[in-house]
Design an enzyme around this catalytic site. Structure first.
Site, PDB file in Angstrom:
ATOM      1  N   THR A   1      39.058  28.182  10.958  1.00 33.36           N
ATOM      2  CA  THR A   1      40.054  28.733  11.882  1.00 33.36           C
ATOM      3  C   THR A   1      40.666  27.644  12.772  1.00 33.36           C
ATOM      4  O   THR A   1      39.978  26.740  13.230  1.00 33.36           O
ATOM      5  CB  THR A   1      39.400  29.808  12.771  1.00 33.36           C
TER       6      THR A   1
ATOM      7  N   SER B   1      43.484  34.606  10.319  1.00 30.60           N
ATOM      8  CA  SER B   1      43.564  35.452   9.114  1.00 30.60           C
ATOM      9  C   SER B   1      44.356  34.722   8.031  1.00 30.60           C
ATOM     10  O   SER B   1      44.037  34.797   6.844  1.00 30.60           O
ATOM     11  CB  SER B   1      44.278  36.768   9.445  1.00 30.60           C
TER      12      SER B   1
ATOM     13  N   GLU C   1      41.486  44.516   9.620  1.00 29.46           N
ATOM     14  CA  GLU C   1      42.774  44.637   8.914  1.00 29.46           C
ATOM     15  C   GLU C   1      42.733  43.835   7.610  1.00 29.46           C
ATOM     16  O   GLU C   1      43.243  44.287   6.578  1.00 29.46           O
ATOM     17  CB  GLU C   1      43.925  44.150   9.808  1.00 29.46           C
TER      18      GLU C   1
ATOM     19  N   GLU D   1      34.859  36.400  10.431  1.00 26.00           N
ATOM     20  CA  GLU D   1      34.764  36.373   8.960  1.00 26.00           C
ATOM     21  C   GLU D   1      35.671  37.418   8.302  1.00 26.00           C
ATOM     22  O   GLU D   1      35.314  38.054   7.319  1.00 26.00           O
ATOM     23  CB  GLU D   1      33.298  36.499   8.504  1.00 26.00           C
TER      24      GLU D   1
HETATM   25  C1  LIG Z   1      32.860  34.246  18.474  1.00 20.92           C
HETATM   26  C2  LIG Z   1      33.639  33.817  17.267  1.00 20.92           C
HETATM   27  C3  LIG Z   1      33.041  32.993  16.319  1.00 20.92           C
HETATM   28  C4  LIG Z   1      33.790  32.526  15.225  1.00 20.92           C
HETATM   29  N1  LIG Z   1      33.213  31.641  14.341  1.00 20.92           N
HETATM   30  C5  LIG Z   1      33.997  31.037  13.404  1.00 20.92           C
HETATM   31  C6  LIG Z   1      33.486  29.974  12.588  1.00 20.92           C
HETATM   32  O1  LIG Z   1      32.307  29.608  12.670  1.00 20.92           O
HETATM   33  N2  LIG Z   1      34.333  29.359  11.719  1.00 20.92           N
HETATM   34  C7  LIG Z   1      35.642  29.723  11.600  1.00 20.92           C
HETATM   35  O2  LIG Z   1      36.359  29.102  10.811  1.00 20.92           O
HETATM   36  N3  LIG Z   1      36.147  30.749  12.342  1.00 20.92           N
HETATM   37  C8  LIG Z   1      35.363  31.403  13.240  1.00 20.92           C
HETATM   38  N4  LIG Z   1      35.870  32.418  14.015  1.00 20.92           N
HETATM   39  C9  LIG Z   1      37.278  32.775  13.857  1.00 20.92           C
HETATM   40  C10 LIG Z   1      37.533  34.139  13.234  1.00 20.92           C
HETATM   41  O3  LIG Z   1      37.171  34.134  11.880  1.00 20.92           O
HETATM   42  C11 LIG Z   1      39.012  34.453  13.474  1.00 20.92           C
HETATM   43  O4  LIG Z   1      39.166  34.692  14.870  1.00 20.92           O
HETATM   44  C12 LIG Z   1      39.491  35.654  12.678  1.00 20.92           C
HETATM   45  O5  LIG Z   1      39.529  35.353  11.310  1.00 20.92           O
HETATM   46  C13 LIG Z   1      40.883  36.137  13.129  1.00 20.92           C
HETATM   47  O6  LIG Z   1      41.773  35.078  13.210  1.00 20.92           O
HETATM   48  P1  LIG Z   1      42.675  34.905  14.543  1.00 20.92           P
HETATM   49  O7  LIG Z   1      41.757  34.932  15.685  1.00 20.92           O
HETATM   50  O8  LIG Z   1      43.549  33.730  14.360  1.00 20.92           O
HETATM   51  O9  LIG Z   1      43.558  36.208  14.602  1.00 20.92           O
HETATM   52  P2  LIG Z   1      44.973  36.461  13.841  1.00 20.92           P
HETATM   53  O10 LIG Z   1      44.842  36.068  12.420  1.00 20.92           O
HETATM   54  O11 LIG Z   1      46.038  35.838  14.646  1.00 20.92           O
HETATM   55  O12 LIG Z   1      45.080  38.026  13.936  1.00 20.92           O
HETATM   56  C14 LIG Z   1      45.544  38.729  15.099  1.00 20.92           C
HETATM   57  C15 LIG Z   1      45.618  40.202  14.742  1.00 20.92           C
HETATM   58  O13 LIG Z   1      46.587  40.394  13.698  1.00 20.92           O
HETATM   59  C16 LIG Z   1      45.990  41.060  12.597  1.00 20.92           C
HETATM   60  N5  LIG Z   1      46.562  40.565  11.359  1.00 20.92           N
HETATM   61  C17 LIG Z   1      46.729  39.262  10.981  1.00 20.92           C
HETATM   62  N6  LIG Z   1      47.257  39.199   9.745  1.00 20.92           N
HETATM   63  C18 LIG Z   1      47.419  40.489   9.325  1.00 20.92           C
HETATM   64  C19 LIG Z   1      47.900  41.099   8.119  1.00 20.92           C
HETATM   65  N7  LIG Z   1      48.318  40.360   7.080  1.00 20.92           N
HETATM   66  N8  LIG Z   1      47.951  42.442   8.048  1.00 20.92           N
HETATM   67  C20 LIG Z   1      47.517  43.200   9.097  1.00 20.92           C
HETATM   68  N9  LIG Z   1      47.043  42.689  10.247  1.00 20.92           N
HETATM   69  C21 LIG Z   1      46.987  41.358  10.352  1.00 20.92           C
HETATM   70  C22 LIG Z   1      44.508  40.700  12.694  1.00 20.92           C
HETATM   71  O14 LIG Z   1      43.708  41.621  11.960  1.00 20.92           O
HETATM   72  C23 LIG Z   1      44.297  40.750  14.191  1.00 20.92           C
HETATM   73  O15 LIG Z   1      44.132  42.082  14.589  1.00 20.92           O
HETATM   74  C24 LIG Z   1      35.129  32.946  15.065  1.00 20.92           C
HETATM   75  C25 LIG Z   1      35.704  33.814  15.999  1.00 20.92           C
HETATM   76  C26 LIG Z   1      34.983  34.240  17.092  1.00 20.92           C
HETATM   77  C27 LIG Z   1      35.660  35.129  18.086  1.00 20.92           C
END
Ligand SMILES: Cc1cc2nc3c(=O)[nH]c(=O)nc-3n(C[C@H](O)[C@H](O)[C@H](O)COP(=O)(O)OP(=O)(O)OC[C@H]3O[C@@H](n4cnc5c(N)ncnc54)[C@H](O)[C@@H]3O)c2cc1C
Length: 389
Positions: A127, A133, A374, A370
């Site tokens: 990320t 996502s 959605e 992970e």
């Molecule tokens: C405490 C914590 C630990 C984590 N640990 C790790 C780790 O070890 N390694 C790592 O790589 N990541 C890690 N993550 C990251 C996590 O996997 C991401 O936060 C997650 O995948 C969502 O990405 P984003 O935060 O950029 O949200 P976004 O992708 O920006 O999404 C924002 C919103 O839009 C929605 N959305 C996005 N695209 C679509 C679509 N195509 N259709 C419908 N809805 C959509 C999402 O579901 C969400 O509701 C961690 C996150 C947290 C909070």
């Protein structure tokens, strides 16, 4: 035909992990949570118990066991403390597994023994501020210069990436362009302490206070060419495979959360009295607790069904679908379960000294990490042949 009934050995193993969690973790959880303390000694203890090595081959110090056992361990640790549950889940799923699955023999010999023993931890940096996502939109770059990868960019929300015992982080980065002009994404192991690699201060999170999560930055960070993990350009496929296992493991963590809500609610509803008797005699409350029992059952069945498909060597398609269904159902049920449990506890449920308050804060991220809910729905819908974007 895959069976997802847990064996007697699995149930005995469950009992031993539960005893450990109740003796060594439960008495300290509230304090760790309050102080945002990452208990390194408990990680070592979990290592001594063999929890980080459950699925790793014996040659690296593992037990060569099944994925189901790992899910049992995560569920039981998570039933007591979600922070230590995610530490184990990420330690194996994101730290050990990519190196074990895609690493060269030399990389495995270098990194795995300490990780498998729970002496060290590793993270997986996928990320980024602009790529969650949509993880393929990664901006971090790695350029091959004079036999070294020069990494520039940043990663966000990376679990186990900055603890005192973190040995390395595996990161995805653009390493060029494919023949059809798309970004080529590869995966590179970056040892902690490499000049140019900065672990930024830990996040101030809503929950998972005792787990280690940091942003990472890379400025002209140089690592040997041999730190490429697996084939160049296969980084996208690698993290997709890594996340499938992780989704089931997160579902197991959610099952632990639901079971905790159930156990705490049953006990409290028999003890707490209003209007001259225990609150558990009121249908309005008892029926909600009955729903918790259903959530625990359905979430557990879906989780261990997915684990059984993996252990039985089922098809990738079958496993992917089962993993997405388990993750979606169990994590959404966990969030609902914590809402019900805090309601059962009334005003006390809002007080930090009651574990349900902590579970309430901890549960939300299960629907996000992970792969968000959605994203799981998107995968399930695509599996049905729908042209969903
Ligand atoms: C405490 C914590 C630990 C984590 N640990 C790790 C780790 O070890 N390694 C790592 O790589 N990541 C890690 N993550 C990251 C996590 O996997 C991401 O936060 C997650 O995948 C969502 O990405 P984003 O935060 O950029 O949200 P976004 O992708 O920006 O999404 C924002 C919103 O839009 C929605 N959305 C996005 N695209 C679509 C679509 N195509 N259709 C419908 N809805 C959509 C999402 O579901 C969400 O509701 C961690 C996150 C947290 C909070």
């Amino acid at each position: 035909m895959s069976s997802f009934e847990l064996s007697r050995e699995h149930e005995e193993f469950r009992r031993s992990v539960r005893e450990f969690a109740e003796a060594e973790i439960a008495p300290h959880v509230e304090e760790w949570d309050r102080n945002h303390h990452f208990p390194v000694d408990v990680v070592h203890q979990m290592g001594k118990l063999g929890l980080f090595g459950l699925t790793a081959p014996e040659e690296y110090g593992g037990a060569d066991g099944d994925f189901t056992s790992l899910c049992v361990a995560i569920e039981e640790i998570g039933r007591v403390d979600q922070s230590m549950g995610i530490t184990l889940e990420a330690g194996v799923g994101l730290g050990i597994n990519p190196i074990l699955t895609f690493g060269t023999e030399e990389q495995k010999q270098t990194w795995l023994p300490d990780l498998v023993a729970g002496e060290r931890l590793a993270g997986f940096g996928l990320t980024e501020p602009g790529a969650g996502s949509d993880a393929g939109a990664t901006r971090t770059r790695a350029e091959l210069v004079g036999g070294e990868w020069v990494v520039n960019g940043s990663k966000q929300f990376i679990t186990n990436s900055g603890s005192d015992i973190t040995s390395c982080v595996t990161v995805t980065a653009r390493t060029g362009r494919t023949a059809d002009g798309k970004p080529e994404i590869s995966t590179i192991i970056v040892p902690n302490g490499t000049p140019g690699f900065t672990v930024e201060p830990a996040y101030n999170k809503l929950g998972w206070h005792a787990s280690d999560t940091h942003p990472l930055t890379f400025v002209d960070c140089r690592v040997p060419e041999g730190n490429l993990l697996g084939e160049r350009g296969r980084g996208f496929a690698q993290f997709l495979a890594t996340l499938d296992d992780g989704r089931v493991a997160i579902a197991a963590l959610a099952v632990g959360c639901i079971q905790a809500c159930l156990d705490l609610s049953v006990q409290y509803s028999l003890e707490r009295t209003t209007f001259g008797g225990p609150i558990g005699r009121k249908q309005g409350l008892a029926f909600q607790i009955a729903d918790l029992r259903v959530m625990a059952e359905t979430s557990r069945l879906l989780t261990y069904k997915a684990a059984a498909i993996k252990d039985a060597g089922g098809s990738v398609k079958e496993f992917k679908e089962a993993a997405a269904i388990a993750k979606l159902h169990a994590t959404e049920a966990a969030v609902t379960a914590t809402r019900i449990a805090t309601q059962v506890f009334g005003g006390y449920g809002f007080m930090e000294e009651y574990p349900v308050a902590r579970f309430y804060r901890d549960a939300k991220v299960l629907e996000i990490g992970e792969g968000t809910s959605e994203v799981q729905r998107m995968l399930i819908a695509r599996g049905l042949g729908l042209p969903v974007e």
